[in-house]
Motif scaffolding. Sequence first.
Motif, PDB file in Angstrom:
ATOM      1  N   THR A 138      -1.130  -8.132   7.920  1.00 12.16           N
ATOM      2  CA  THR A 138      -0.454  -7.276   6.949  1.00 12.16           C
ATOM      3  C   THR A 138       0.982  -7.000   7.384  1.00 12.16           C
ATOM      4  O   THR A 138       1.905  -7.044   6.573  1.00 12.16           O
ATOM      5  N   ILE A 139       1.186  -6.719   8.655  1.00 13.92           N
ATOM      6  CA  ILE A 139       2.532  -6.444   9.162  1.00 13.92           C
ATOM      7  C   ILE A 139       3.423  -7.681   9.006  1.00 13.92           C
ATOM      8  O   ILE A 139       4.591  -7.576   8.624  1.00 13.92           O
ATOM      9  N   LYS A 140       2.879  -8.853   9.281  1.00 15.95           N
ATOM     10  CA  LYS A 140       3.668 -10.084   9.208  1.00 15.95           C
ATOM     11  C   LYS A 140       4.027 -10.460   7.776  1.00 15.95           C
ATOM     12  O   LYS A 140       5.092 -11.023   7.540  1.00 15.95           O
ATOM     13  N   THR A 141       3.164 -10.171   6.813  1.00 16.25           N
ATOM     14  CA  THR A 141       3.354 -10.712   5.469  1.00 16.25           C
ATOM     15  C   THR A 141       3.873  -9.710   4.442  1.00 16.25           C
ATOM     16  O   THR A 141       4.321 -10.134   3.375  1.00 16.25           O
ATOM     17  N   GLN A 142       3.826  -8.415   4.726  1.00 15.05           N
ATOM     18  CA  GLN A 142       4.209  -7.420   3.722  1.00 15.05           C
ATOM     19  C   GLN A 142       5.524  -6.740   4.073  1.00 15.05           C
ATOM     20  O   GLN A 142       5.613  -5.986   5.033  1.00 15.05           O
ATOM     21  N   ARG A 143       6.547  -7.021   3.280  1.00  6.32           N
ATOM     22  CA  ARG A 143       7.871  -6.467   3.532  1.00  6.32           C
ATOM     23  C   ARG A 143       7.872  -4.946   3.440  1.00  6.32           C
ATOM     24  O   ARG A 143       8.489  -4.267   4.262  1.00  6.32           O
ATOM     25  N   LEU A 156       5.539  -2.814   4.062  1.00  6.42           N
ATOM     26  CA  LEU A 156       4.912  -2.203   5.237  1.00  6.42           C
ATOM     27  C   LEU A 156       5.875  -2.206   6.420  1.00  6.42           C
ATOM     28  O   LEU A 156       5.935  -1.236   7.170  1.00  6.42           O
ATOM     29  N   LYS A 157       6.644  -3.276   6.565  1.00  4.77           N
ATOM     30  CA  LYS A 157       7.642  -3.316   7.635  1.00  4.77           C
ATOM     31  C   LYS A 157       8.663  -2.198   7.452  1.00  4.77           C
ATOM     32  O   LYS A 157       9.045  -1.532   8.418  1.00  4.77           O
ATOM     33  N   VAL A 158       9.096  -1.979   6.220  1.00  2.68           N
ATOM     34  CA  VAL A 158      10.053  -0.906   5.932  1.00  2.68           C
ATOM     35  C   VAL A 158       9.431   0.448   6.273  1.00  2.68           C
ATOM     36  O   VAL A 158      10.057   1.299   6.917  1.00  2.68           O
ATOM     37  N   GLN A 159       8.192   0.654   5.866  1.00  4.38           N
ATOM     38  CA  GLN A 159       7.529   1.934   6.114  1.00  4.38           C
ATOM     39  C   GLN A 159       7.277   2.166   7.596  1.00  4.38           C
ATOM     40  O   GLN A 159       7.363   3.308   8.073  1.00  4.38           O
ATOM     41  N   THR A 169       3.075  10.400   7.123  1.00  5.09           N
ATOM     42  CA  THR A 169       3.505   9.024   7.368  1.00  5.09           C
ATOM     43  C   THR A 169       2.307   8.087   7.425  1.00  5.09           C
ATOM     44  O   THR A 169       2.333   6.995   6.846  1.00  5.09           O
ATOM     45  N   MET A 170       1.258   8.515   8.109  1.00  2.99           N
ATOM     46  CA  MET A 170       0.058   7.670   8.208  1.00  2.99           C
ATOM     47  C   MET A 170      -0.613   7.482   6.852  1.00  2.99           C
ATOM     48  O   MET A 170      -1.133   6.405   6.565  1.00  2.99           O
ATOM     49  N   LEU A 171      -0.608   8.515   6.022  1.00  2.00           N
ATOM     50  CA  LEU A 171      -1.177   8.371   4.674  1.00  2.00           C
ATOM     51  C   LEU A 171      -0.434   7.299   3.879  1.00  2.00           C
ATOM     52  O   LEU A 171      -1.060   6.491   3.181  1.00  2.00           O
ATOM     53  N   VAL A 172       0.883   7.278   3.988  1.00  2.00           N
ATOM     54  CA  VAL A 172       1.676   6.265   3.286  1.00  2.00           C
ATOM     55  C   VAL A 172       1.349   4.878   3.807  1.00  2.00           C
ATOM     56  O   VAL A 172       1.125   3.942   3.032  1.00  2.00           O
ATOM     57  N   GLU A 196      -0.494   1.876   1.727  1.00  2.91           N
ATOM     58  CA  GLU A 196       0.151   0.568   1.557  1.00  2.91           C
ATOM     59  C   GLU A 196      -0.749  -0.551   2.073  1.00  2.91           C
ATOM     60  O   GLU A 196      -0.847  -1.608   1.451  1.00  2.91           O
ATOM     61  N   THR A 197      -1.433  -0.316   3.176  1.00  5.46           N
ATOM     62  CA  THR A 197      -2.342  -1.337   3.711  1.00  5.46           C
ATOM     63  C   THR A 197      -3.513  -1.569   2.768  1.00  5.46           C
ATOM     64  O   THR A 197      -3.915  -2.710   2.536  1.00  5.46           O
TER      65      THR A 197
END
Length: 74
Positions: free
Chosen positions: A25-30, A32-35, A63-66, A70-71
Amino acid sequence: MEDERLKNKNFIDAWKKAFSGIWYTIKTQRNLKVQLGIALIVIVACIVFRLNIIECMFLAFATMLVIITETMNT
């Protein structure tokens, strides 16, 4: 019938698959990287502004809820 690829052999195998999914998820979702970048900024801000523990806990929770939302959206 359950697919053998989806079945966990043991507890460690389950953790490996969970972290593999998080890493994917971290590698493929832009977004999530921003968040995650914003989450890092929030942590630094807690330290710089010397917020008390309760304020930091509320910010961490929000922050964790966001990030969790997103995940799940992924």
